[in-house]
Design a protein around this motif. Structure first.
Motif, PDB file in Angstrom:
ATOM      1  N   THR A 199       0.856  -1.183   0.000  1.00 28.77           N
ATOM      2  CA  THR A 199       0.000   0.000   0.000  1.00 28.77           C
ATOM      3  C   THR A 199       0.890   1.230   0.000  1.00 28.77           C
ATOM      4  O   THR A 199       1.718   1.396   0.900  1.00 28.77           O
ATOM      5  CB  THR A 199      -0.896   0.033   1.260  1.00 28.77           C
ATOM      6  N   TRP A 200       0.747   2.068  -1.001  1.00 31.67           N
ATOM      7  CA  TRP A 200       1.521   3.310  -1.056  1.00 31.67           C
ATOM      8  C   TRP A 200       0.645   4.430  -0.513  1.00 31.67           C
ATOM      9  O   TRP A 200      -0.419   4.713  -1.026  1.00 31.67           O
ATOM     10  CB  TRP A 200       1.964   3.606  -2.487  1.00 31.67           C
ATOM     11  N   LYS A 201       1.127   5.055   0.547  1.00 32.59           N
ATOM     12  CA  LYS A 201       0.411   6.163   1.166  1.00 32.59           C
ATOM     13  C   LYS A 201       1.188   7.452   0.968  1.00 32.59           C
ATOM     14  O   LYS A 201       2.410   7.489   1.086  1.00 32.59           O
ATOM     15  CB  LYS A 201       0.217   5.881   2.659  1.00 32.59           C
TER      16      LYS A 201
ATOM     17  N   VAL B 223       6.270  -0.947   7.822  1.00 32.16           N
ATOM     18  CA  VAL B 223       6.239   0.400   7.259  1.00 32.16           C
ATOM     19  C   VAL B 223       7.598   0.640   6.613  1.00 32.16           C
ATOM     20  O   VAL B 223       8.642   0.386   7.226  1.00 32.16           O
ATOM     21  CB  VAL B 223       5.963   1.466   8.337  1.00 32.16           C
ATOM     22  N   LEU B 224       7.593   1.124   5.383  1.00 31.10           N
ATOM     23  CA  LEU B 224       8.817   1.216   4.592  1.00 31.10           C
ATOM     24  C   LEU B 224       9.092   2.645   4.146  1.00 31.10           C
ATOM     25  O   LEU B 224       8.203   3.329   3.623  1.00 31.10           O
ATOM     26  CB  LEU B 224       8.684   0.310   3.357  1.00 31.10           C
ATOM     27  N   VAL B 225      10.340   3.089   4.346  1.00 27.24           N
ATOM     28  CA  VAL B 225      10.826   4.357   3.816  1.00 27.24           C
ATOM     29  C   VAL B 225      12.219   4.138   3.248  1.00 27.24           C
ATOM     30  O   VAL B 225      12.869   3.119   3.520  1.00 27.24           O
ATOM     31  CB  VAL B 225      10.875   5.479   4.875  1.00 27.24           C
ATOM     32  N   GLY B 226      12.698   5.107   2.462  1.00 23.34           N
ATOM     33  CA  GLY B 226      14.057   5.071   1.972  1.00 23.34           C
ATOM     34  C   GLY B 226      14.990   5.798   2.925  1.00 23.34           C
ATOM     35  O   GLY B 226      14.556   6.522   3.829  1.00 23.34           O
TER      36      GLY B 226
ATOM     37  N   ARG C  28       3.378  -9.990   5.244  1.00 23.32           N
ATOM     38  CA  ARG C  28       2.330 -10.087   4.219  1.00 23.32           C
ATOM     39  C   ARG C  28       1.902  -8.723   3.675  1.00 23.32           C
ATOM     40  O   ARG C  28       1.426  -8.646   2.543  1.00 23.32           O
ATOM     41  CB  ARG C  28       1.098 -10.787   4.785  1.00 23.32           C
ATOM     42  N   THR C  29       2.034  -7.663   4.496  1.00 20.56           N
ATOM     43  CA  THR C  29       1.565  -6.346   4.056  1.00 20.56           C
ATOM     44  C   THR C  29       2.595  -5.286   4.401  1.00 20.56           C
ATOM     45  O   THR C  29       3.174  -5.293   5.488  1.00 20.56           O
ATOM     46  CB  THR C  29       0.225  -5.980   4.730  1.00 20.56           C
ATOM     47  N   VAL C  30       2.817  -4.373   3.464  1.00 20.38           N
ATOM     48  CA  VAL C  30       3.791  -3.296   3.635  1.00 20.38           C
ATOM     49  C   VAL C  30       3.121  -1.969   3.334  1.00 20.38           C
ATOM     50  O   VAL C  30       2.443  -1.830   2.309  1.00 20.38           O
ATOM     51  CB  VAL C  30       4.997  -3.487   2.696  1.00 20.38           C
TER      52      VAL C  30
ATOM     53  N   GLU D 212      -2.086  -0.883  -3.922  1.00 24.79           N
ATOM     54  CA  GLU D 212      -3.128   0.076  -3.542  1.00 24.79           C
ATOM     55  C   GLU D 212      -2.476   1.405  -3.222  1.00 24.79           C
ATOM     56  O   GLU D 212      -1.360   1.447  -2.696  1.00 24.79           O
ATOM     57  CB  GLU D 212      -3.908  -0.453  -2.335  1.00 24.79           C
ATOM     58  N   VAL D 213      -3.171   2.482  -3.547  1.00 22.65           N
ATOM     59  CA  VAL D 213      -2.693   3.831  -3.247  1.00 22.65           C
ATOM     60  C   VAL D 213      -3.705   4.502  -2.329  1.00 22.65           C
ATOM     61  O   VAL D 213      -4.901   4.518  -2.619  1.00 22.65           O
ATOM     62  CB  VAL D 213      -2.527   4.669  -4.534  1.00 22.65           C
TER      63      VAL D 213
END
Length: 362
Positions: A146-148, A186-189, A259-261, A281-282
């Motif tokens: 999911t991109w938020k 939760v993913l960031v660069g 399973r979800t990011v 998903e966005v």
């Protein structure tokens, strides 16, 4: 089955396992016991229902089990549920949806081979919707992404001077924490991690950490994080993946049964995942404001003409468009590629170009 689905929904939305509910009916069709899966390492729904019945002094011999997902055949943290139902003497099993996990599937076949009457497909779509992200992750062999992002109406994630506190309203920011709680990671660069010094935890409106498990905090990139970075504060686990390759990031997370990011930043990382076809998903939080300049919500997508635009459709459900204070939350999904159009080649993936950004709502 409606009751079994209600029970399934009580289970955690995160974790490596699906949400499953089970109702045991006596020979007269009366409910005798119930159970649902409460998370990894706990009894599966069928085992929980059988234990509930045993605690009441009952026996499931000749009974019917109504379950929202095909009973598993896999021995992992717990034993196989299909075998448990056979051993309990259950004579009929009604299943909503089949199990997409090849490791655990085959329960219906095993039950039939043991002489159990099996019916499948009862309220299957409702059961599938309940575990959509999990089933998609299992089927694709990589986490649901999911991109938020939060932006002004003209698509800016910060002003020209880099400030972004606050683009969105308090209700929208609170909703982001709800969204975090629904994801395993939760993913960031590293660009965002260094520029923002985010915490990436699920918090209450007063800033304190919410109760319950925190998502895994993941940073992708080559640069080192400072020793005093908030991501190192021990409030939640940190995983630093020293790669800019979105495919490698998801492969590593899949190996950890993530399973979800939730992909939160920044624009370069989001663009890399979108160009690789790895966004499922966005979720966009749009504020009724205009900046006219400043960083865009997403970096170059490689689109040179309008025909190449990444088109999305609103997600199913009434809350695909929701008002949060003065802001609007849009939930959309990339359209399926036309027949004959190939997916991006994972052997030549886009990589994240490091770029600092400021987005203080972390």
């Amino acid at each position: 089955m409606h009751r079994a689905l209600q029970l399934a929904a009580l289970g955690p939305a995160t974790g490596p396992n699906p949400r499953v509910g089970c109702v045991l009916l006596d020979p007269q069709g009366r409910t005798g016991a119930e159970g649902h899966h409460r998370g990894a390492g706990t009894p599966h729904a069928e085992a929980a229902a059988l234990a509930d019945l045993a605690a009441r002094g009952g026996s499931a011999a000749g009974w019917t089990a109504v379950v929202t997902l095909e009973p598993c055949t896999h021995t992992g943290r717990t034993g196989p549920c299909a075998q448990a139902l056979v051993a309990a003497g259950v004579h009929r099993v009604v299943i909503a949806d089949t199990d997409p996990n090849p490791t655990a599937a085959g329960g219906a076949q095993l039950l039939r081979a043991a002489g159990v009457d099996v019916e499948t497909g009862v309220l299957a779509q409702r059961a599938r919707s309940l575990n959509e992200r999990w089933a998609t992750a299992v089927g694709r062999g990589r986490p649901w992404v999911t991109w938020k992002f939060a932006a002004t109406l003209d698509g800016r994630s910060a002003a020209a001077d880099g400030t972004s506190r606050w683009i969105t309203s308090a209700p929208a920011r609170a909703d982001v924490h709800r969204l975090r709680a629904e994801h395993d990671a939760v993913l960031v660069g590293t660009g965002t991690a260094l520029a923002d010094d985010p915490a990436l935890t699920v918090r209450r409106p007063d800033g304190t950490d919410a109760t319950g498990p925190q998502p895994l905090r993941v940073v992708a990139g080559l640069r080192e994080l400072p020793a005093d970075a908030r991501l190192r504060d021990g409030r939640a686990e940190l995983l630093h993946l020293r790669t800019r390759d979105p495919h490698r990031v998801l492969t590593t997370l899949a190996e950890r049964e993530v399973r979800t990011v939730l992909l939160e930043g920044g624009p370069a990382l989001a663009a890399a995942f979108a160009r690789a076809g790895l966004v499922d998903e966005v979720v966009a939080y749009l504020a009724p404001a205009l900046l006219g300049a400043g960083p865009a919500a997403v970096a170059d997508l490689g689109v040179s003409g309008i025909a190449g635009a990444l088109r999305l459709d609103l997600a199913p459900g009434e809350d695909a468009v929701a008002r949060l204070g003065d802001d609007v939350r849009l939930t959309a999904r990339p359209r399926a590629r036309p027949a004959g159009e190939r997916d991006p080649d994972p052997s030549h993936p886009p990589v994240v170009e490091e770029a600092a950004r400021v987005h203080r709502d972390r």
